[in-house]
Design a protein around this motif. Structure first.
Motif, mmCIF file in Angstrom:
data_model
loop_
_atom_site.group_PDB
_atom_site.id
_atom_site.type_symbol
_atom_site.label_atom_id
_atom_site.label_comp_id
_atom_site.label_asym_id
_atom_site.label_seq_id
_atom_site.Cartn_x
_atom_site.Cartn_y
_atom_site.Cartn_z
ATOM 1 N N UNK A 183 15.662 -19.150 -50.442
ATOM 2 C CA UNK A 183 15.517 -18.823 -49.024
ATOM 3 C C UNK A 183 14.038 -18.688 -48.716
ATOM 4 N N UNK A 184 13.589 -19.392 -47.685
ATOM 5 C CA UNK A 184 12.182 -19.325 -47.323
ATOM 6 C C UNK A 184 11.308 -19.853 -48.440
ATOM 7 N N UNK A 185 10.358 -19.041 -48.893
ATOM 8 C CA UNK A 185 9.438 -19.439 -49.960
ATOM 9 C C UNK A 185 9.886 -18.933 -51.327
ATOM 10 N N UNK A 186 11.119 -18.415 -51.417
ATOM 11 C CA UNK A 186 11.573 -17.779 -52.648
ATOM 12 C C UNK A 186 12.770 -18.498 -53.249
ATOM 13 N N UNK A 187 12.848 -18.448 -54.584
ATOM 14 C CA UNK A 187 14.049 -18.865 -55.295
ATOM 15 C C UNK A 187 14.456 -17.745 -56.247
ATOM 16 N N UNK A 188 15.756 -17.716 -56.553
ATOM 17 C CA UNK A 188 16.300 -16.771 -57.505
ATOM 18 C C UNK A 188 17.002 -17.548 -58.605
ATOM 19 N N UNK A 189 16.805 -17.121 -59.850
ATOM 20 C CA UNK A 189 17.519 -17.772 -60.941
ATOM 21 C C UNK A 189 18.879 -17.110 -61.146
ATOM 22 N N UNK A 190 19.641 -17.606 -62.108
ATOM 23 C CA UNK A 190 21.004 -17.117 -62.289
ATOM 24 C C UNK A 190 21.055 -15.672 -62.784
ATOM 25 N N UNK A 191 19.914 -15.155 -63.257
ATOM 26 C CA UNK A 191 19.833 -13.745 -63.649
ATOM 27 C C UNK A 191 19.415 -12.845 -62.493
ATOM 28 N N UNK A 192 19.158 -13.458 -61.325
ATOM 29 C CA UNK A 192 18.730 -12.671 -60.174
ATOM 30 C C UNK A 192 17.248 -12.438 -60.097
ATOM 31 N N UNK A 243 15.665 -4.910 -72.016
ATOM 32 C CA UNK A 243 16.683 -5.675 -71.291
ATOM 33 C C UNK A 243 16.255 -7.140 -71.162
ATOM 34 N N UNK A 244 17.163 -8.048 -71.483
ATOM 35 C CA UNK A 244 16.873 -9.476 -71.429
ATOM 36 C C UNK A 244 16.945 -9.957 -69.976
ATOM 37 N N UNK A 245 15.771 -10.333 -69.429
ATOM 38 C CA UNK A 245 15.711 -10.772 -68.034
ATOM 39 C C UNK A 245 16.349 -12.144 -67.822
ATOM 40 N N UNK A 246 16.612 -12.872 -68.909
ATOM 41 C CA UNK A 246 17.110 -14.238 -68.765
ATOM 42 C C UNK A 246 18.317 -14.499 -69.656
ATOM 43 N N UNK A 247 19.152 -13.504 -69.805
ATOM 44 C CA UNK A 247 20.337 -13.649 -70.643
ATOM 45 C C UNK A 247 21.267 -14.720 -70.100
ATOM 46 N N UNK A 248 21.578 -14.661 -68.788
ATOM 47 C CA UNK A 248 22.462 -15.648 -68.185
ATOM 48 C C UNK A 248 21.838 -17.042 -68.207
ATOM 49 N N UNK A 249 20.505 -17.094 -68.023
ATOM 50 C CA UNK A 249 19.806 -18.373 -68.074
ATOM 51 C C UNK A 249 19.980 -19.021 -69.440
ATOM 52 N N UNK A 250 19.797 -18.259 -70.501
ATOM 53 C CA UNK A 250 19.960 -18.789 -71.855
ATOM 54 C C UNK A 250 21.392 -19.250 -72.090
ATOM 55 N N UNK A 251 22.331 -18.460 -71.603
ATOM 56 C CA UNK A 251 23.740 -18.834 -71.766
ATOM 57 C C UNK A 251 24.065 -20.112 -71.013
ATOM 58 N N UNK A 252 23.514 -20.232 -69.809
ATOM 59 C CA UNK A 252 23.777 -21.428 -69.023
ATOM 60 C C UNK A 252 23.155 -22.653 -69.672
ATOM 61 N N UNK A 253 21.969 -22.495 -70.253
ATOM 62 C CA UNK A 253 21.345 -23.629 -70.925
ATOM 63 C C UNK A 253 22.191 -24.086 -72.121
ATOM 64 N N UNK A 254 22.690 -23.142 -72.901
ATOM 65 C CA UNK A 254 23.557 -23.496 -74.027
ATOM 66 C C UNK A 254 24.788 -24.257 -73.537
ATOM 67 N N UNK A 255 25.354 -23.773 -72.446
ATOM 68 C CA UNK A 255 26.529 -24.432 -71.872
ATOM 69 C C UNK A 255 26.176 -25.832 -71.368
ATOM 70 N N UNK A 256 25.043 -25.937 -70.666
ATOM 71 C CA UNK A 256 24.641 -27.216 -70.071
ATOM 72 C C UNK A 256 24.314 -28.262 -71.131
ATOM 73 N N UNK A 257 23.758 -27.827 -72.264
ATOM 74 C CA UNK A 257 23.400 -28.769 -73.318
ATOM 75 C C UNK A 257 24.619 -29.491 -73.875
ATOM 76 N N UNK A 258 25.798 -28.935 -73.675
ATOM 77 C CA UNK A 258 27.022 -29.545 -74.198
ATOM 78 C C UNK A 258 27.478 -30.732 -73.360
ATOM 79 N N UNK A 259 27.049 -30.787 -72.097
ATOM 80 C CA UNK A 259 27.532 -31.850 -71.212
ATOM 81 C C UNK A 259 26.427 -32.705 -70.596
ATOM 82 N N UNK A 260 25.162 -32.214 -70.606
ATOM 83 C CA UNK A 260 24.064 -32.977 -70.015
ATOM 84 C C UNK A 260 22.922 -33.097 -71.025
ATOM 85 N N UNK A 261 22.326 -34.277 -71.194
ATOM 86 C CA UNK A 261 21.172 -34.389 -72.080
ATOM 87 C C UNK A 261 20.075 -33.401 -71.671
#
Length: 431
Positions: free
Chosen positions: A41-50, A1-19
């Motif tokens: 929250x607190x000392x933790x962050x979550x990425x777009x894949x959770x 299972x790809x732990x960063x599928x949404x992250x990769x998709x978001x990067x592809x999307x972001x590259x189209x509008x932001x350097x």
């Protein structure tokens, strides 16, 4: 299972509008590894894949209390309801400024601005206006903002700096006018002999010396005993304004920053980051006789300077620091992490140097001391990068750039530290 599928998709999307797909170069780690934030929250962050991470990056240091810290957020939300940017001065701004002056021994008057770059830029303008001189001295590896006047000998490899007795001033980016190099002198950190020799040649042309309490973007090189005292003495001798850049250390290493912790007496100090626990707010301030020239033929303004969000966040953050044992707790957690990391690397036979203070420190490999950017350049960055990449895979967020520090927050727990050390121990055993 790809732990960063949404992250990769978001990067592809972001590259189209932001350097590079990001809004700040330091956020780009490369294709398919650049993280994209969902929440914190607190000392933790979550990425777009959770995926959850224990965060020691803390947005490059601002998040001193913890993400989404209720006591700060509630004050900001309340302030928003009364209007964010009135264009006239509010009581909130005054109360935030009073709190800064109360906590910082060398700051008699202060102005709120929008970010660290704003703070140092205005501080330099004030210093030039006050002295009637134009040149400034900064130290190699020191980062003082993202504008052209100070982006010299910052990110360039130290191998390009030339001889330490006659350093080459190296622009950090294309697009910086070469003429600005004539207004800045770059010198090695921690070398009073070279600083004094330079001032003997051209001290009558120097308006300001700008220093960090340590090289916060270059391995956290600490000043040698007496170095800052020497800077203060030479500034007095040559009529130079000493600007202490506490954008990283202010309100992080102590309530009053390095000037409280070490007794430094700069003429002007700059603040940002931990001042607002992640909200965009900054300030510069100093001796009244210097600050009082602002508005007297010296320009400083900003549509959003002192806006309600910034002022409320600063006031709330500083009040929490004043009434709770924020820094004692952070020092305890930071020391726990530092000691644990030292033990892990020592057991593994990996030479390692942990520089600076429990609240903000760097981990460098293959060097025994870190006096300046030239010495840090001898460190083995490849080991750090391998460890950082594996830590990220296992839920620990540290910067992928070995020059950047670990930062601690009021929300990190003993369990967070112990979990982190367990993961680092596992990583090191597999190297």
């Amino acid at each position: 299972m790809d732990k960063r599928k949404k992250t990769s998709q978001m990067q592809e999307r972001a590259m189209k509008t932001m350097p590079l797909g990001v809004n700040s170069n330091g956020r780009y780690w490369g294709k398919k590894v650049t993280p994209y934030f969902q929440r914190g929250k607190g000392a933790y962050v979550w990425d777009v894949d959770g995926n959850q991470y224990i965060d020691y990056r803390l947005a490059f240091g601002p998040v001193i209390l913890g993400y989404a810290y209720d006591e700060v957020d509630e004050k900001v939300i309340s302030a928003i309801r009364d209007g964010v940017t009135p264009g006239i001065t509010s009581q909130l701004e005054l109360e935030a400024a009073e709190k800064i002056v109360e906590l910082c021994p060398a700051t008699e008057k202060v102005r709120l601005v929008n970010g660290g770059s704003d703070a140092t830029q205005h501080a330099l303008r004030v210093a030039r206006a006050y002295t009637g001189k134009e040149k400034i001295i900064k130290f190699e590896g020191g980062y003082h903002g993202s504008y052209d006047y100070v982006l010299f000998s910052t990110y360039a490899p130290p191998s390009t700096y030339g001889n330490s007795r006659s350093p080459i001033t190296v622009p950090a980016s294309s697009g910086i006018p070469s003429a600005l190099g004539d207004l800045i002198i770059t010198l090695p950190f921690n070398n009073l002999e070279i600083l004094e020799a330079t001032l003997k040649r051209c001290g009558n042309e120097v308006a300001a010396i700008i220093t960090e309490p340590m090289l916060g973007n270059f391995g956290c090189a600490d000043p040698l005993p007496g170095f800052m005292d020497g800077v203060r003495r030479l500034c007095d001798e040559y009529g130079i304004v000493w600007i202490l850049d506490e954008v990283k250390t202010g309100f992080r290493i102590a309530k009053g920053g390095a000037q409280e912790k070490y007794g430094y007496q700069p003429d002007i100090t700059t603040y940002a980051k931990a001042l607002g626990n992640g909200y965009p707010v900054a300030a510069y301030g100093g001796k009244a006789k210097i600050m009082d020239i602002v508005g007297q033929g010296v320009t400083q303004g900003g549509t959003y300077a002192g806006n309600a969000v910034a002022a409320a966040a600063a006031k709330a953050t500083l009040e929490i620091m004043s009434t709770q044992n924020v820094h004692g707790y952070i020092d305890a957690m930071g020391s726990r992490l530092q000691n644990g990391l030292r033990a892990i690397f020592k057991k593994a036979g990996i030479p390692c140097l942990l520089s600076s203070m429990p609240a903000i420190f760097s981990v460098s490999f293959g060097i025994e001391s870190n006096l300046d950017a030239r010495e840090w350049a001898k460190a083995d960055a490849s080991i750090y990068k391998k460890i950082a990449a594996r830590a990220f895979e296992k839920g620990i967020l540290i910067d992928e750039d070995p020059r950047e520090p670990f930062c601690m927050s009021y929300s990190h727990t003993e369990k967070d530290i112990d979990d982190t050390l367990e993961i680092f121990d596992e990583i090191v055993r597999t190297l």
